[in-house]
Write a protein that holds these residues in place. Structure first.
Motif, PDB file in Angstrom:
ATOM      1  N   GLU A 109       0.833  -1.208   0.000  1.00  0.00           N
ATOM      2  CA  GLU A 109       0.000   0.000   0.000  1.00  0.00           C
ATOM      3  C   GLU A 109       0.864   1.252   0.000  1.00  0.00           C
ATOM      4  O   GLU A 109       0.558   2.236  -0.689  1.00  0.00           O
ATOM      5  CB  GLU A 109      -0.926  -0.003   1.215  1.00  0.00           C
ATOM      6  CG  GLU A 109      -1.913   1.165   1.217  1.00  0.00           C
ATOM      7  CD  GLU A 109      -2.883   1.110   2.386  1.00  0.00           C
ATOM      8  OE1 GLU A 109      -4.017   1.585   2.223  1.00  0.00           O
ATOM      9  OE2 GLU A 109      -2.507   0.603   3.471  1.00  0.00           O
ATOM     10  N   ASN A 110       1.963   1.220   0.745  1.00  0.00           N
ATOM     11  CA  ASN A 110       2.852   2.388   0.791  1.00  0.00           C
ATOM     12  C   ASN A 110       3.495   2.675  -0.561  1.00  0.00           C
ATOM     13  O   ASN A 110       3.773   3.827  -0.897  1.00  0.00           O
ATOM     14  CB  ASN A 110       3.917   2.211   1.870  1.00  0.00           C
ATOM     15  CG  ASN A 110       3.397   2.612   3.239  1.00  0.00           C
ATOM     16  OD1 ASN A 110       2.228   2.946   3.392  1.00  0.00           O
ATOM     17  ND2 ASN A 110       4.250   2.568   4.241  1.00  0.00           N
ATOM     18  N   ASN A 111       3.768   1.609  -1.333  1.00  0.00           N
ATOM     19  CA  ASN A 111       4.305   1.810  -2.682  1.00  0.00           C
ATOM     20  C   ASN A 111       3.350   2.633  -3.528  1.00  0.00           C
ATOM     21  O   ASN A 111       3.768   3.449  -4.358  1.00  0.00           O
ATOM     22  CB  ASN A 111       4.563   0.458  -3.356  1.00  0.00           C
ATOM     23  CG  ASN A 111       5.838  -0.200  -2.875  1.00  0.00           C
ATOM     24  OD1 ASN A 111       6.738   0.471  -2.386  1.00  0.00           O
ATOM     25  ND2 ASN A 111       5.911  -1.513  -2.989  1.00  0.00           N
ATOM     26  N   LEU A 145       0.905   4.695  -2.175  1.00  0.00           N
ATOM     27  CA  LEU A 145       0.686   5.996  -1.537  1.00  0.00           C
ATOM     28  C   LEU A 145       1.799   6.992  -1.842  1.00  0.00           C
ATOM     29  O   LEU A 145       1.554   8.200  -1.918  1.00  0.00           O
ATOM     30  CB  LEU A 145       0.562   5.814  -0.017  1.00  0.00           C
ATOM     31  CG  LEU A 145      -0.680   5.075   0.476  1.00  0.00           C
ATOM     32  CD1 LEU A 145      -0.565   4.803   1.976  1.00  0.00           C
ATOM     33  CD2 LEU A 145      -1.942   5.876   0.178  1.00  0.00           C
ATOM     34  N   GLN A 146       3.034   6.505  -2.014  1.00  0.00           N
ATOM     35  CA  GLN A 146       4.143   7.433  -2.247  1.00  0.00           C
ATOM     36  C   GLN A 146       4.043   8.118  -3.602  1.00  0.00           C
ATOM     37  O   GLN A 146       4.724   9.092  -3.876  1.00  0.00           O
ATOM     38  CB  GLN A 146       5.483   6.703  -2.116  1.00  0.00           C
ATOM     39  CG  GLN A 146       5.793   5.736  -3.241  1.00  0.00           C
ATOM     40  CD  GLN A 146       7.244   5.292  -3.227  1.00  0.00           C
ATOM     41  OE1 GLN A 146       8.088   5.931  -2.614  1.00  0.00           O
ATOM     42  NE2 GLN A 146       7.533   4.194  -3.891  1.00  0.00           N
ATOM     43  N   PRO A 158      -3.238  11.121   1.540  1.00  0.00           N
ATOM     44  CA  PRO A 158      -2.562   9.827   1.477  1.00  0.00           C
ATOM     45  C   PRO A 158      -1.255   9.790   2.264  1.00  0.00           C
ATOM     46  O   PRO A 158      -0.848   8.739   2.749  1.00  0.00           O
ATOM     47  CB  PRO A 158      -2.298   9.622  -0.015  1.00  0.00           C
ATOM     48  CG  PRO A 158      -3.118  10.616  -0.730  1.00  0.00           C
ATOM     49  CD  PRO A 158      -3.466  11.697   0.211  1.00  0.00           C
ATOM     50  N   HIS A 159      -0.586  10.949   2.370  1.00  0.00           N
ATOM     51  CA  HIS A 159       0.681  10.991   3.103  1.00  0.00           C
ATOM     52  C   HIS A 159       0.475  10.640   4.575  1.00  0.00           C
ATOM     53  O   HIS A 159       1.362  10.036   5.194  1.00  0.00           O
ATOM     54  CB  HIS A 159       1.345  12.363   2.964  1.00  0.00           C
ATOM     55  CG  HIS A 159       0.518  13.497   3.473  1.00  0.00           C
ATOM     56  ND1 HIS A 159      -0.681  13.876   2.904  1.00  0.00           N
ATOM     57  CD2 HIS A 159       0.709  14.359   4.518  1.00  0.00           C
ATOM     58  CE1 HIS A 159      -1.176  14.906   3.553  1.00  0.00           C
ATOM     59  NE2 HIS A 159      -0.362  15.216   4.547  1.00  0.00           N
ATOM     60  N   THR A 219       2.023  13.350  -1.001  1.00  0.00           N
ATOM     61  CA  THR A 219       3.243  12.779  -0.432  1.00  0.00           C
ATOM     62  C   THR A 219       4.476  13.525  -0.926  1.00  0.00           C
ATOM     63  O   THR A 219       5.405  13.799  -0.164  1.00  0.00           O
ATOM     64  CB  THR A 219       3.357  11.276  -0.783  1.00  0.00           C
ATOM     65  OG1 THR A 219       2.201  10.595  -0.282  1.00  0.00           O
ATOM     66  CG2 THR A 219       4.608  10.659  -0.170  1.00  0.00           C
ATOM     67  N   LYS A 232      -1.768   8.514   5.689  1.00  0.00           N
ATOM     68  CA  LYS A 232      -1.954   7.069   5.708  1.00  0.00           C
ATOM     69  C   LYS A 232      -0.608   6.357   5.612  1.00  0.00           C
ATOM     70  O   LYS A 232      -0.352   5.361   6.311  1.00  0.00           O
ATOM     71  CB  LYS A 232      -2.846   6.657   4.528  1.00  0.00           C
ATOM     72  CG  LYS A 232      -3.083   5.162   4.386  1.00  0.00           C
ATOM     73  CD  LYS A 232      -3.906   4.592   5.520  1.00  0.00           C
ATOM     74  CE  LYS A 232      -4.279   3.147   5.263  1.00  0.00           C
ATOM     75  NZ  LYS A 232      -4.926   2.512   6.421  1.00  0.00           N
ATOM     76  N   LEU A 233       0.284   6.879   4.771  1.00  0.00           N
ATOM     77  CA  LEU A 233       1.619   6.300   4.631  1.00  0.00           C
ATOM     78  C   LEU A 233       2.371   6.348   5.961  1.00  0.00           C
ATOM     79  O   LEU A 233       3.018   5.369   6.360  1.00  0.00           O
ATOM     80  CB  LEU A 233       2.387   7.055   3.535  1.00  0.00           C
ATOM     81  CG  LEU A 233       3.779   6.535   3.173  1.00  0.00           C
ATOM     82  CD1 LEU A 233       4.040   6.749   1.675  1.00  0.00           C
ATOM     83  CD2 LEU A 233       4.868   7.231   3.970  1.00  0.00           C
ATOM     84  N   ASN A 291       1.018   3.770   8.305  1.00  0.00           N
ATOM     85  CA  ASN A 291       1.422   2.419   7.912  1.00  0.00           C
ATOM     86  C   ASN A 291       2.831   2.095   8.400  1.00  0.00           C
ATOM     87  O   ASN A 291       3.096   0.984   8.865  1.00  0.00           O
ATOM     88  CB  ASN A 291       1.357   2.264   6.396  1.00  0.00           C
ATOM     89  CG  ASN A 291      -0.057   2.085   5.880  1.00  0.00           C
ATOM     90  OD1 ASN A 291      -0.994   1.961   6.664  1.00  0.00           O
ATOM     91  ND2 ASN A 291      -0.219   2.086   4.577  1.00  0.00           N
TER      92      ASN A 291
END
Length: 494
Positions: A207-209, A211-212, A233-234, A217, A236-237, A240
């Motif tokens: 998921e982080n892949n 979100l970045q 989204p940043h 971000t 959420k990253l 995570n």
């Protein structure tokens, strides 16, 4: 009074001129000022940069300002090194000067300047030295870790075989297999592919892949104070990564309960021993917090980079079935079908070795490198770079050097082959960076990529769900890392 006022103004002008002359003379004696686009207050150069394709933006600026220039991320000054000669000169010839680590605001938020990747000075030296020694003690670079990789490759092949040729996205399979290698070293054991905690962990990384890639971000690195309070989204990253950190802390706590100083089982136990040895040292760099961050560094680096390289490599090979055929011919000739590939085979497989190198060169996983910093006031090519200045030694400019790799935007194993078909080394092959900050896990990653890839191609032929000519091998994310586009592929037993 009027005469006194004029005299005062005259004296102030003279003093200002002397100060300006002194400042100019001081700078000119140290070195020339770096060129670069004019930056705006607060905004810096954001209007001249595309946050979602910074590498291309910096490539264009290098054509105007040369191989060494400055940009501003918001108010923060960054020196950009663009070109193989200038990058090698900094990282190798002046390795000590450029051995510092300066991190982008998002990574500062996530890792807080601790661990191996983001620390500096004596702390970094101590942690890196300890990590390298301990990883070697637990098999990195030795036959024992090679056997672990071979065993995991066997599990991976059998798992793929169960798909019975149905098309699927192999990303999670590859991530699970690669992650289990570093997990066996730092945590003491591999995880079952159905382990719920392990699956959750891999899902967070996946998921982080995604979100970045978001614009929010990227903007965090320009305006961290503002983005810190805005949703997106940043956020959420960041959450995570906190969950992954919690996972490692739980495993450390479990180790503390069963820890036996006389019999270290893995990297965590060895670090706990070091903490115990230095418990009388109030200034020790070995703390539970340092253990947590170092473990997280090793886990993230040991999982993400290699699995992404394999995932990207498989989509590239779908586009070039003729290259797969040549690799499989070499595998059949050197290894056969009945035994596992090993590192000793590589020297007898120049074409396969060239393909592996070309995958790493072509995908250009970290175009910017991990940002460096100069540890002292530094003179570089007659330019003056103040201490602690952030530096981007652009790996993309080395891996895509047209003088070293003709037509660098094309995937071509011939970039690493001599005219007689033997393997050709290149000083411009530095996907793991170079100098004092070179990736600590380079040897492990090379071993994993070769054994996993050859094991897959030894047992399967790749069948794309679209015409090979239509396979898109351009990256889906051009922000901080180049990632492959989502895809499905069928693995047909040979």
């Amino acid at each position: 009074m009027e005469l006194l006022g004029m005299t005062t103004i005259f004296l102030l002008v003279c003093i200002s001129c002397l100060l300006l002359f002194s400042s100019w003379r001081s700078v000119s004696q140290k070195g020339k000022q770096l060129p670069g686009p004019i930056s705006l207050p607060i905004l810096g150069n954001i209007l001249q940069l595309n946050p979602q394709n910074l590498a291309e933006s910096l490539k264009k600026l290098s054509k105007k300002y040369g191989p060494v220039f400055t940009i501003h991320f918001g108010p923060r000054k960054v020196v950009v090194l663009y070109g193989s000669d200038v990058v090698k000169e900094a990282l190798i010839d002046q390795a000590d000067d450029f051995s510092g680590r300066s991190i982008l605001p998002l990574f500062e938020k996530l890792f807080q300047g601790t661990g191996i990747v983001t620390s500096n000075g004596e702390t970094w030296k101590q942690l890196r030295r300890f990590a390298l020694t301990t990883l070697r003690d637990f098999g990195m670079g030795k036959k024992s870790i090679e056997e672990r990789i071979q065993e995991e490759a066997h599990f991976l092949v059998e798992r793929i075989r169960k798909t019975q040729g149905r098309p699927f996205n192999p990303g999670k399979f590859l991530t699970h297999a690669v992650s289990n290698i570093i997990c066996s070293i730092i945590f003491g054991n591999r995880f079952d592919y159905e382990d719920k905690k392990f699956l959750t962990l891999i899902e967070l990384l996946d998921e982080n892949n995604k979100l970045q890639d978001s614009i929010q971000t990227q903007l965090y690195n320009f305006f961290p104070t503002v983005m810190e309070i805005l949703p997106g989204p940043h956020q959420k990253l960041i959450k995570n990564v906190e969950k992954v950190d919690k996972f490692t802390l739980e495993i450390i706590a479990e180790h503390q309960e069963t820890w036996d100083p006389s019999c270290p089982r893995d990297f965590i136990d060895a670090f706990l021993n070091k903490i115990d040895q230095e418990k009388g040292n109030a200034h020790s760099d070995f703390t539970i917090d340092a253990l947590s961050r170092t473990t997280l560094d090793l886990f993230l680096a040991g999982t993400g980079t290699t699995s992404t390289t394999l995932r990207y490599g498989l989509v590239i090979l779908q586009k070039y079935p003729e290259i797969v055929e040549k690799v499989q011919e070499e595998i059949d000739h050197v290894i056969g079908r009945d035994r596992s590939p090993c590192m000793a085979d590589r020297s007898q497989m120049p074409y396969t070795d060239a393909v592996v190198h070309e995958i790493q060169r072509f995908i250009d996983f970290l175009p910017f490198n991990v940002p460096h910093a100069v540890i002292r006031d530094t003179k570089f090519r007659d330019y003056f770079i103040p201490k602690d200045t952030m530096v981007f030694p652009m790996l993309t400019s080395v891996l895509h050097d047209s003088k070293e790799f003709p037509n660098p935007e094309k995937f071509d194993p011939g970039h690493f082959l001599n005219a007689n078909g033997t393997f050709k080394k290149s000083d411009c092959f530095m996907p793991f960076s170079a100098g004092k900050r070179v990736c600590a896990g380079e040897g492990l990653a090379r071993m994993e990529i070769f054994i996993f890839l050859t094991s897959i191609l030894q047992n399967f032929t790749l069948k794309s769900v679209v015409d090979p000519k239509n396979v898109d091998i351009s990256p889906s994310n051009r922000a901080l890392a180049n990632l492959p586009r989502p895809y499905e592929v069928s693995f047909l037993p040979r």
